[in-house]
Write an enzyme that holds these catalytic residues in place. Structure first.
Site, PDB file in Angstrom:
ATOM      1  N   HIS A 165      36.866   9.881  -5.666  1.00  0.00           N
ATOM      2  CA  HIS A 165      37.727  10.278  -4.529  1.00  0.00           C
ATOM      3  C   HIS A 165      38.011   9.052  -3.646  1.00  0.00           C
ATOM      4  O   HIS A 165      37.636   9.000  -2.467  1.00  0.00           O
ATOM      5  CB  HIS A 165      36.975  11.367  -3.744  1.00  0.00           C
ATOM      6  N   GLU A 264      43.026   9.363  -6.300  1.00  0.00           N
ATOM      7  CA  GLU A 264      41.770   9.730  -6.948  1.00  0.00           C
ATOM      8  C   GLU A 264      41.943   9.958  -8.454  1.00  0.00           C
ATOM      9  O   GLU A 264      42.802  10.729  -8.863  1.00  0.00           O
ATOM     10  CB  GLU A 264      41.238  11.021  -6.311  1.00  0.00           C
TER      11      GLU A 264
HETATM   12  O1  TA6 Z   1      41.119  15.200  -2.552  1.00  0.00           O
HETATM   13  C1  TA6 Z   1      41.777  15.901  -1.561  1.00  0.00           C
HETATM   14  C2  TA6 Z   1      40.851  16.934  -0.969  1.00  0.00           C
HETATM   15  O2  TA6 Z   1      40.378  17.822  -1.954  1.00  0.00           O
HETATM   16  C3  TA6 Z   1      41.614  17.628   0.155  1.00  0.00           C
HETATM   17  O3  TA6 Z   1      41.956  18.937  -0.156  1.00  0.00           O
HETATM   18  C4  TA6 Z   1      40.754  17.425   1.372  1.00  0.00           C
HETATM   19  O4  TA6 Z   1      40.181  18.496   1.899  1.00  0.00           O
HETATM   20  C5  TA6 Z   1      39.862  16.271   0.952  1.00  0.00           C
HETATM   21  O5  TA6 Z   1      39.695  16.310  -0.420  1.00  0.00           O
HETATM   22  C6  TA6 Z   1      38.585  16.006   1.710  1.00  0.00           C
HETATM   23  O6  TA6 Z   1      37.590  16.907   1.402  1.00  0.00           O
HETATM   24  P1  TA6 Z   1      36.212  16.860   2.194  1.00  0.00           P
HETATM   25  O7  TA6 Z   1      35.376  17.962   1.631  1.00  0.00           O
HETATM   26  O8  TA6 Z   1      35.621  15.504   1.956  1.00  0.00           O
HETATM   27  O9  TA6 Z   1      36.555  17.050   3.661  1.00  0.00           O
END
Ligand code: TA6
Length: 288
Positions: A165, A264
């Site tokens: 990520h 990602e």
């Molecule tokens: O990768 C994008 C995502 O899945 C979004 O939907 C957003 O919520 C982000 O990740 C961050 O997630 P987190 O659980 O780290 O706040």
């Protein structure tokens, strides 16, 4: 903390103010910080260049929650837990909030290689009843290279998903373009499918899963181009929470969205990846 017997002179294992173990690598090419909590790359910067990876100024770095910024390891699922795992389980899995082991760090011709691992234990079995080894191989050189290998060490099949990520640092999100994402995408904000025309630009909150990306995704801003070469992914997720989203996060400054962009390497297919006993699978990303 568990440590390898010897570290090369380029590596220093220390603790931050809250006691989180962090490996700092400072070699001929770059400087990087890797947190053993989460197996999480926090920082990567080539000498005399701006950081490639964005870390929130208000990230919580005490092990009490997932770290905002860097390269969180989403695993063994991406996003909300799948129904068969249980909807109440933590979003993006448990690897990013687990303590990893530092197995080894050594010098190679093109950088310093760091090897971390997370094995099934009582805490992981309570969330996900599988035997596994998850290994993260990080090469810190002129490029930042990550390989995340899942091995099924049990005797029944396991199914997983996940993502590297990566939070990239950009000079100005309004002047940033992304190419190489392919055409079809699933828009997580609207719930509808879309088709990408040309390079992606940013004018508001965006959360998309591109399901037919090129291996190479290029992020160009006013200052530079970042090349992200992914391997064995089934999709690329692009995310920026924009102003309202940033305000809603306690661990992101209100203006944090202006200088970050998540691109990602992901495994988001609903069926996941299934490994038979002893099989392994490596998801990779090289960022330069
Ligand atoms: O990768 C994008 C995502 O899945 C979004 O939907 C957003 O919520 C982000 O990740 C961050 O997630 P987190 O659980 O780290 O706040």
């Amino acid at each position: 903390m568990s440590t390898p017997t010897a570290l090369p002179a380029t590596c220093c294992l220390h603790q931050n103010a809250a006691g989180l173990p962090i490996l700092t690598v400072h070699n001929a090419w770059a400087r990087a910080d890797i947190s053993l909590f989460g197996g999480h790359v926090l920082h990567y910067q080539r000498h005399n260049q701006a950081p490639l990876i964005w870390l929130s100024d208000s990230a919580v770095l005490d092990g009490s929650k997932a770290i905002r910024g860097g390269i969180p390891i989403c695993w063994p699922w991406f996003g909300p837990a799948p129904a068969h795992v249980g909807a109440e389980k933590p979003a993006h899995g448990f690897a990013r909030t687990s303590q990893w082991q530092l197995d080894a760090a050594f010098e190679e011709a093109h950088g310093t290689r760091v090897h971390l691992s997370l094995c099934a234990n009582d805490a992981t079995r309570a969330l996900w009843p599988h035997e596994f080894t998850l290994e993260l191989d990080v090469l810190i050189g002129d490029k930042l290279s990550l390989v995340l290998t899942t091995t099924n060490t049990g005797d029944t099949p396991l199914t997983f998903g996940g993502a590297l990520h990566t939070y990239l640092a950009v000079a100005a999100i309004h002047a940033t373009q992304v190419s190489g994402l392919g055409v079809p995408y699933a828009d997580k904000l609207t719930g509808s499918d879309g088709t990408q025309q040309g390079a992606l630009t940013f004018t508001g909150a965006l959360d998309r899963i591109y399901t037919a990306p090129s291996a190479l995704v290029t992020i160009t801003d006013t200052a530079r181009s970042i090349r992200v070469q992914n391997g064995h992914h089934d999709s690329v997720v692009v995310w920026n929470p924009w102003a309202n989203g940033a305000k809603a996060f306690a661990d992101m400054p209100d203006d944090g969205y202006l200088s970050m962009l998540c691109v990602e390497a992901a495994l988001t297919a609903p069926a996941g990846v299934t490994l038979a006993a002893d099989e392994e699978y490596s998801l990779s990303s090289v960022i330069a």
